[in-house]
Design a protein around this motif. Structure first.
Motif, PDB file in Angstrom:
ATOM      1  N   GLN A 105       0.831  -1.209   0.000  1.00 21.88           N
ATOM      2  CA  GLN A 105       0.000   0.000   0.000  1.00 21.88           C
ATOM      3  C   GLN A 105       0.864   1.257   0.000  1.00 21.88           C
ATOM      4  O   GLN A 105       0.469   2.281  -0.536  1.00 21.88           O
ATOM      5  CB  GLN A 105      -0.948   0.020   1.194  1.00 21.88           C
ATOM      6  N   GLU A 106       2.059   1.176   0.567  1.00 23.58           N
ATOM      7  CA  GLU A 106       2.982   2.313   0.539  1.00 23.58           C
ATOM      8  C   GLU A 106       3.639   2.453  -0.831  1.00 23.58           C
ATOM      9  O   GLU A 106       3.853   3.557  -1.313  1.00 23.58           O
ATOM     10  CB  GLU A 106       4.094   2.127   1.580  1.00 23.58           C
ATOM     11  N   LYS A 126      -5.944  14.638   5.896  1.00 26.63           N
ATOM     12  CA  LYS A 126      -5.527  13.243   5.747  1.00 26.63           C
ATOM     13  C   LYS A 126      -6.322  12.653   4.596  1.00 26.63           C
ATOM     14  O   LYS A 126      -7.526  12.844   4.502  1.00 26.63           O
ATOM     15  CB  LYS A 126      -5.804  12.465   7.034  1.00 26.63           C
ATOM     16  N   ASP A 171      -5.890   8.990   3.002  1.00 24.49           N
ATOM     17  CA  ASP A 171      -5.258   7.694   2.823  1.00 24.49           C
ATOM     18  C   ASP A 171      -6.296   6.729   2.305  1.00 24.49           C
ATOM     19  O   ASP A 171      -7.198   6.322   3.024  1.00 24.49           O
ATOM     20  CB  ASP A 171      -4.677   7.201   4.146  1.00 24.49           C
TER      21      ASP A 171
END
Length: 167
Positions: free
Chosen positions: A18-19, A148, A150
């Motif tokens: 995911q990173e 944020k 994500d």
């Protein structure tokens, strides 16, 4: 998915992917302390089981000229036959809508809308959303600042081991 269980190593693989979805298998294996062949085998199983649904690039909206983001609350007349299906089909056709959610509360839907600027957003609201059959109220919240964003699934929320749901 039947009988599939995620362990701590699977969760580490998911967190790293995911990173950085473009990480090589060799680098991924090194980061999670596995042999490259074992790492690749686990990744393929996660893909086959549908845990990894897809890979994609994250684009920089600002560099692409998309300056406006809004969350739009939409209320519908629900006395028309197939009102939900009709609206859902329209939403799927609008490229400005990048997220659509059926919600509880005062409205039926929350849409996440992207537009180049205020004029583009206004055109979308007036020429598409207001003209959708059954729409009776629209309330917009323009995003002023993103604190944020994500889009991934927080791997920290996954209990270990996790038993995958059975169909």
């Amino acid at each position: 998915m039947t009988g599939f269980t995620l362990d701590a190593t699977d969760c580490r693989i998911l967190a790293v992917l995911q990173e950085d979805g473009r990480i090589s298998n060799l680098d991924l294996a090194e980061r999670i302390s596995l042999s490259p062949s074992a790492c690749l085998r686990r990744m393929r199983l996660l893909e086959e089981e549908g845990v990894i649904a897809s890979y994609r690039a994250c684009l920089d909206r600002e560099r692409l000229g998309i300056e406006l983001e809004a969350f739009v609350h939409v209320s519908m007349r629900n006395d028309q036959e197939n009102w939900h299906e009709t609206f859902a089909a329209a939403v799927r056709e609008w490229p400005e809508v990048v997220g659509a959610f059926v919600v509880t509360g005062d409205t039926h839907y929350v849409l996440r809308v992207l537009a180049h600027n205020l004029k583009h957003y206004s055109d979308f609201i007036l020429s598409k959303l207001y003209k959708a059959p059954g729409v009776i109220d629209i309330r917009s919240n323009i995003v002023l600042q993103t604190m944020k964003d994500d889009a991934g699934v927080p791997v920290a929320l996954i209990e270990q081991p996790v038993r995958a749901p059975t169909p």
